[in-house]
Design a protein around this motif. Structure first.
Motif, mmCIF file in Angstrom:
data_model
loop_
_atom_site.group_PDB
_atom_site.id
_atom_site.type_symbol
_atom_site.label_atom_id
_atom_site.label_comp_id
_atom_site.label_asym_id
_atom_site.label_seq_id
_atom_site.Cartn_x
_atom_site.Cartn_y
_atom_site.Cartn_z
ATOM 1 N N ILE C 171 0.841 -1.201 0.000
ATOM 2 C CA ILE C 171 0.000 0.000 0.000
ATOM 3 C C ILE C 171 0.880 1.256 0.000
ATOM 4 O O ILE C 171 0.639 2.216 -0.741
ATOM 5 C CB ILE C 171 -0.941 0.005 1.229
ATOM 6 N N SER C 172 1.943 1.225 0.803
ATOM 7 C CA SER C 172 2.858 2.370 0.821
ATOM 8 C C SER C 172 3.461 2.588 -0.571
ATOM 9 O O SER C 172 3.534 3.714 -1.074
ATOM 10 C CB SER C 172 3.956 2.135 1.861
ATOM 11 N N LEU C 173 3.845 1.487 -1.216
ATOM 12 C CA LEU C 173 4.431 1.588 -2.549
ATOM 13 C C LEU C 173 3.422 2.065 -3.585
ATOM 14 O O LEU C 173 3.764 2.814 -4.505
ATOM 15 C CB LEU C 173 4.958 0.222 -2.986
ATOM 16 N N LYS C 175 0.909 4.064 -3.134
ATOM 17 C CA LYS C 175 0.734 5.508 -2.995
ATOM 18 C C LYS C 175 1.933 6.252 -3.560
ATOM 19 O O LYS C 175 1.800 7.268 -4.247
ATOM 20 C CB LYS C 175 0.506 5.851 -1.522
ATOM 21 N N LEU C 176 3.118 5.697 -3.261
ATOM 22 C CA LEU C 176 4.325 6.336 -3.767
ATOM 23 C C LEU C 176 4.351 6.276 -5.297
ATOM 24 O O LEU C 176 4.639 7.280 -5.971
ATOM 25 C CB LEU C 176 5.548 5.628 -3.166
ATOM 26 N N ARG C 179 2.160 8.746 -6.853
ATOM 27 C CA ARG C 179 2.704 10.100 -6.816
ATOM 28 C C ARG C 179 3.773 10.289 -7.891
ATOM 29 O O ARG C 179 3.898 11.358 -8.484
ATOM 30 C CB ARG C 179 3.361 10.370 -5.450
ATOM 31 N N VAL C 180 4.580 9.256 -8.103
ATOM 32 C CA VAL C 180 5.716 9.373 -9.024
ATOM 33 C C VAL C 180 5.271 9.297 -10.489
ATOM 34 O O VAL C 180 5.813 9.973 -11.360
ATOM 35 C CB VAL C 180 6.766 8.272 -8.726
ATOM 36 N N VAL C 276 11.540 2.162 -12.241
ATOM 37 C CA VAL C 276 10.909 2.888 -11.132
ATOM 38 C C VAL C 276 10.549 1.933 -10.000
ATOM 39 O O VAL C 276 10.790 2.222 -8.824
ATOM 40 C CB VAL C 276 9.668 3.647 -11.639
ATOM 41 N N LEU C 283 13.678 2.065 -1.842
ATOM 42 C CA LEU C 283 13.531 3.271 -1.019
ATOM 43 C C LEU C 283 12.534 3.056 0.114
ATOM 44 O O LEU C 283 12.802 3.390 1.273
ATOM 45 C CB LEU C 283 13.083 4.450 -1.899
ATOM 46 N N ASP C 284 11.389 2.472 -0.220
ATOM 47 C CA ASP C 284 10.371 2.287 0.814
ATOM 48 C C ASP C 284 10.864 1.331 1.902
ATOM 49 O O ASP C 284 10.630 1.555 3.085
ATOM 50 C CB ASP C 284 9.074 1.744 0.182
ATOM 51 N N ILE C 339 -0.204 5.705 5.557
ATOM 52 C CA ILE C 339 -0.167 5.052 4.248
ATOM 53 C C ILE C 339 -1.579 4.724 3.809
ATOM 54 O O ILE C 339 -2.495 4.702 4.597
ATOM 55 C CB ILE C 339 0.679 3.768 4.241
ATOM 56 N N LEU F 176 9.480 16.045 -8.011
ATOM 57 C CA LEU F 176 9.452 14.673 -7.520
ATOM 58 C C LEU F 176 9.551 14.650 -5.999
ATOM 59 O O LEU F 176 8.794 13.946 -5.312
ATOM 60 C CB LEU F 176 10.615 13.903 -8.166
ATOM 61 N N GLN F 183 4.638 11.402 1.675
ATOM 62 C CA GLN F 183 4.496 9.961 1.893
ATOM 63 C C GLN F 183 5.147 9.522 3.207
ATOM 64 O O GLN F 183 4.713 8.551 3.810
ATOM 65 C CB GLN F 183 5.161 9.239 0.700
ATOM 66 N N TYR F 184 6.210 10.209 3.620
ATOM 67 C CA TYR F 184 6.953 9.780 4.802
ATOM 68 C C TYR F 184 7.001 10.904 5.826
ATOM 69 O O TYR F 184 7.766 11.870 5.655
ATOM 70 C CB TYR F 184 8.372 9.356 4.420
ATOM 71 N N PHE F 279 18.317 8.720 -3.707
ATOM 72 C CA PHE F 279 17.480 7.857 -4.552
ATOM 73 C C PHE F 279 16.856 8.634 -5.711
ATOM 74 O O PHE F 279 16.912 8.200 -6.858
ATOM 75 C CB PHE F 279 16.353 7.224 -3.713
ATOM 76 N N LEU F 283 17.377 8.208 -9.694
ATOM 77 C CA LEU F 283 16.219 7.814 -10.499
ATOM 78 C C LEU F 283 15.944 8.829 -11.613
ATOM 79 O O LEU F 283 15.744 8.449 -12.775
ATOM 80 C CB LEU F 283 14.984 7.685 -9.596
#
Lengths: 339, 339, 339, 339, 339, 339
Positions: C171-173, C175-176, C179-180, C276, C283-284, C339, F176, F183-184, F279, F283
């Protein structure tokens, strides 16, 4: 029928015409430094490649209707530029389907593929484990796979890079595995031989060999390890009684056969058969590369007791031919292993 | 004569006395957390090691006249501390020379050394190359070398780390080499087998095995590769007709047998025989380490279908015993390879 | 119902009795240095682990009928040994099924799994690509997979190592990734999100989490990358209209998500979405490990402006909590990411 | 006598004839792009190499009786092709033995070899350790070794790659070692200097320098480390009173002087003298490579305050000449270290 | 005044009382395995560390008013536990400022710091380059820097890890640099010596040495390379006539002195002085580590001709003391280099 | 005004004249193989480079008064040699200052720099942390820095290697970072954005872009990491109230942004913002390199569903354009990210 091969051209007199068939690997229009246009071709047959040049682009005897991947009939003569052989093209036309045989036009194994294939089936026949025997019979009975398995090269460049190279490499490995297995009682012979037969089976889809040897897009994105593992897994799933624990070991052998993560295996060998497979696969590939290098040096006229150049497939080391160095070999000795 | 071994003690009742002979690997005075002094011993025999404790230092039945490296006769009983076995020493004296046999007191090969040795000589006998045959006969006829070759372990820890381990490893390799050689016609069988016999011969001086297995100072500074190469070179120099070109190859095989610079070989294998030697040496060591690990797990009561722990000699990977996993093996099956 | 947790015990008075439920991770008979036998237990609940000791083995109030993996009800008291907390067990019996909840007995996500799960389905709902939407709906509709996906930890130790950790990480990924994705127009959002949802799905079989977190034998031999790729491939094969070219990309993303061969990916990321995915996954995981480390330091009473110790999951580097260092944070601040 | 050198040709007018002597490094028949045949020669003298071309192959003033390795007398003129100098050969014949001096025809040290040699003997004379003094006197008294030691280059390419380069490098190292030794009282000066004198002595057989600088087959298979260690060991064995413990240290220094396994040393330096030797050997080689690079840039007309290109012998880094950068040096300053 | 040191305690009789001063490095309350509480202390002085135990926590002769970092006066006696020395504390109170000298309580250089400092200034005095002379005079005239430079250790653990160690290391390097500089005419002596004096100057802030040797937070986040470069740059900026090109070289030497990116230098040495600095810095550190290891072995009673254990600061290799091995050294010989 | 660009020449008819302006990157006198002298030029504009040749050196219409770095007006025509385009120069003179715009003559960003710059200032405006806001306002208000920041490329070759590339890369990263930050919760947004804006600021002095893109001597010796850290540190020192602890973090982010020691960062990221920065920097660079590669393939006429060649900036891997492979993209689609 083709009777003049690229390897023969070295000895030809400059300017004297001959006819032969070639596969076109590349076709480009270029100009000389002084702006004279010409057509540059890379032509190949089973014995090698040669650069061809068409100087008179408007000559009606030079067909324009051919492309990369076509087989052509050429009339031409040999010339030399900076010590490299060139083929001056005098006439050229596309070949008819019946005129030339593909196995003449790309590098191919020196062995009789039919014999190799029956040796392969013989090994499967020798299995005592019924599940593994059934697995391999099922896979090798698939006509598409069977055809591709007989044609595929084992690699694009490194070792056994010729039509039938995969089968030749597997037969060599099967014989080697069969020699090694009795040495270590913990080895499950049929499992080891199954690993040998299936370890590179993904290469039948990783590589294409219609026009030179290339990686397919799928092969590049997924790799033969993954493609082979899926093929094996799918077949085992189709066999109702195949033991799940045995299936896991077969897949593990395919996944781990490169022996190291950095060589693209997602897992290290963890069972004795996988360990042996990774060793003999590497050894056989290197022995083949060594033999090829010695043959190449002999063809190029090097003395049998000289070091080779730096060999890419062997980490850039130089090699020495033991028998040549000891004076026990005729320069032109050609040793085809009895695999 | 020794008839109770450390491996047997696991089943012993706590507190019940028994007598046996042990080699003293270590002897230190210590105190408990509450300051009670005791004598701490590391004792070994061919089946393993055990910690011994002497609690009453003034007991006249405990000799003070012994040291690291001595063989002692002990009366004691078993106890357990944090699941580890301990030996409570009740009486102790130095053994007489005739009372115990060194081969009982250190880990040793399970094979009959005399048989292995005659197998070794048999391989030499089979050579057709007169120079290599003479070289090996000369070296193995040296009584000092012959004695050491029969006793030496193959390593301090990694593989074949027991008396006779070097010879056991070489015999296994000779059989393997003899199976592999016919597979590749470019191989010079006698040269390959010479490499096998001599590759680790420097270990007879790199290691000492009088009191546990240790590296000598010379072994640490020079290494068995260098020491073996010099021994071989010196012997070849003493044979008036030994061909210089052949000598170079023999030395090259010893130098390159670790296969990589970072493993201590100053040269990579550059001849076919050296390449094969480096592969089978590594493979045989790893197969032996695998087998040992499976045996250890069996001794420790692990189920035959469980993964082992992370194995140091195999890059920290875990292993799985194929036959155990497939249910084809009795838990206690002991498979001594017929080398 | 369990109301006393291991994390609470730090503040307990020594010797005072309490009752609670625990999961037994380990059970061994041992003896003290002075040979007194006792039963050593490793007990856990969702807040941590504690060592328990049973000193009177014959006490009838201590059941003998329990084993590793059981939930037990314990009456005991706290003591301290070398600054480490111990639990002296006074009474012990197996718990009844209804007495304790598994999610109380193992570390588990702090989020509401039902909410996370519906967020996951919401993301799938948002897809515009019909094939990928169907693929994910099909997989997530499988009741066995759906159950396991909600329970599985994301790792044994490194990051998100708790029940529900896989789902929390995904779930965290998601959302990330969401965003990306708009940042780079070449990205195919639905494909990227598909990669996120499937990249670790093999972990539902690579790991087991019934009794602590362990790798299964299959997981060790094949790995979650291979197992996830096969699961995805098999599902896509079952969807008659799934485009073969798209299938190749989905499998490629799973295979390449570790980003490097030496991390166990058999292929490097070669499409933008795979690149990506490999970055944000790494990163997460590292951000979660950082957050956990700061939380752990806070729990252990470290000042908020001190460096942490060397952190294994971050290449042994030390870390500094920015807000703690700048004095912008209360010591006990607990920041659960939304998250 | 040769009085026109290749380095001088840069300034020559095109087309004007001159006569000189050269060593033939290569001789090949070629054709131009337009198929005109010519003879391509690589000629060298001590100042560099130049490509020579013979356009009229039938000209009777061009001898056909010469080959690679011969010294020839050439009449020719300079031309330029793509900014590179070429030598158009007008007349050519093999030189008589007395006409040209080998030290004029290959790159050679700028120092007086006789002086360097007597410096070397002077260092040995200064030893107080009788065994090491005897060892070195014995080796250097061997006429074959003494001759080769004075001629050998120190490397094929990397540093001191010229006739007399080995001796020049050793003298530089001896002086450096003699400066460093008093700094560290644990150093055994005579042992350190012995290591310096013997560390590369195997190069007298690893390299050949008759026709350019090449590795011998023996050098490639065994390496100068091994060949030097054996030479030293054999000499020490021939000295009845040489202490065995000292012998071990001398051999260890030779084996370990590359400082790392991956650089071909089978052992790391373990005694202080070996550590120092490995450092100063590396430092002196790199300082020489730096100096050569600055000289080369000066010769090529680079400004003294510019960065060099990427230097292979220094891990592809660029270099900056301190004094040039600070404006303290004349462009043409030639600094020959007073070794 | 302190007259009994930790290094002396080895020979003390158990139970006999003595008084001395120590620095408290650690203070923790603990319990024995049988739950008896005690106070555990780590005490140090310049000769080493010892564990102290207070068993009677309520004894009024044991002050409670002390903490980590305090100097205490202790009355106690020696005991031994598992061969390790312990100090049983009978009485304890905080020391008065005048009672003990910090240089007695932490490991410190054996040299006279005042002498070393005047040697340092002497080197600066010898400079002929006015800018570099002014730069160093300016930095060393800063009282805060001057004080810290005299006190700082050169490292936390690896080499010269004692008070005054930085200065001792720099003086040794200056002498070495001064010996090496004349060997290579391209070297700018004053620039090289400037690099030596400034290369580690950032350590005066990277490390703290009030209570044992620790990294500061700033030191951990920025590192001594960056901190030293900024300090040097700022000082040069404050000197109106300092040549910008020279400044760049000074900063480059500080940045590059670790010699490799993976050792934390953001740039490789690109000028001759930087190359030499990186070599001699590494060499001097390793020579000091070797000497320390030999001293430690001698103190621990090892024979002078034995190998050391594996030495962490030298890549885990074992070492051999040349003179000890050759029998040329008394066991207790203490060789303090005359730096 | 320039209206004919190098990218347009591909379609031009051979021999037809045109006029345009170019920047001279290189000027060398050469001769053909047959010794005909000519002037060889490398000319560039914002769309690429082309080789120009002047055959008639004495033609008065060809100015001799120009050099590397000059802008010239050229009349010429296109020819082709070995498939490569050449420009035959007919007339040439130096351009007047007003005739051509530098941004037309070197590769430059496709975005409007003024817009990017105001976006940058907008981000700074959005900061809530007053110290960081002041720091960035101060730096960006420096006219010299502001000018250079708008012009600088982000790299010499790897990614964003064009005028304005640094600013373009930073804006992309800011967007970015602004997406990732929420998120964090442990992230300090303003600190992260500060790191983004300053991480590469040293490049304004590491690189020069007057005549092609080159490293300056200072840039080569010190690197943009060090130069940026010093610039930031100096500015913060000039702000009287800037918190020292915050300063340390800003410098740490600059130092650690390459993420690994072997990539030239002297420190690993140790705070959350530094980790995220390293990161997303990596990226974004790789995503830009991917996009550029796909664009290049499209320009070179590759099919949209083919693999690219091996890409240097992505570890030599091949890439596949997802949308091209899936047939969702027109061949000529040009996707400029909306940064």
């Amino acid at each position: 029928m083709k009777d003049i091969y690229i390897a023969d051209l070295t000895g030809f007199e400059e300017g004297k015409f001959f006819d032969s068939f070639f596969l076109v690997l590349q076709k480009q229009q270029r100009t000389t430094q002084t702006n004279k246009p010409y057509l540059n071709l890379i032509l190949c047959d089973k014995t090698g490649q040669v650069e061809g040049r068409v100087w008179d682009l408007s000559d009606p005897r030079i067909s324009k209707e051919f492309d990369r991947g076509d087989v052509v009939k050429v009339r031409g003569s040999v010339s030399r530029f900076n010590d490299r052989l060139q083929l001056k093209v005098d006439q050229l036309r596309k070949a008819f389907a019946a005129e030339a045989d593909k196995s003449d036009l790309m590098p191919a194994t020196n062995y009789d593929v039919a014999v190799l294939w029956s040796e392969l089936l013989g090994f499967v026949e020798s299995f005592t484990d019924p599940h593994l025997k059934l697995l391999l019979s099922t896979i090798l009975a698939d006509p598409q796979i069977a055809l591709a398995y007989r044609e595929a090269p084992a690699a694009k460049q490194l070792h056994h890079a010729w039509l039938g190279g995969l089968l030749e490499h597997v037969i060599s490995l099967l014989k080697l595995a069969d020699r090694v297995a009795p040495q270590y009682p913990i080895l499950h012979r049929d499992l080891l031989l199954t690993g040998v037969i299936l370890h590179d089976i993904g290469k039948v889809r990783e590589l294409s060999w219609d026009t030179g040897f290339e990686y397919t897009v799928e092969g590049t994105l997924l790799g033969h390890i993954q493609m082979g593992a899926v093929l094996a897994e799918r077949t085992m799933d189709s066999l109702p009684k195949f033991p799940p624990r045995l299936k896991m070991l077969v897949v593990h052998m395919i996944l781990s056969h490169h022996g190291k993560l950095e060589f693209g295996s997602p897992k290290l060998p963890m069972i004795p058969e996988a360990l042996v497979l990774s060793f003999i696969d590497d050894l056989d590939a290197k022995m083949q590369a060594m033999t090829s290098e010695f043959d190449k040096c002999a063809r190029e006229g090097k003395r049998a007791d000289e070091l080779t150049g730096k060999v890419w497939a062997l980490d850039q080391r130089q090699l020495l031919n033991t028998r040549g160095w000891l004076g026990e070999v005729e320069e032109s000795d050609s040793r085809k292993p009895e695999i």
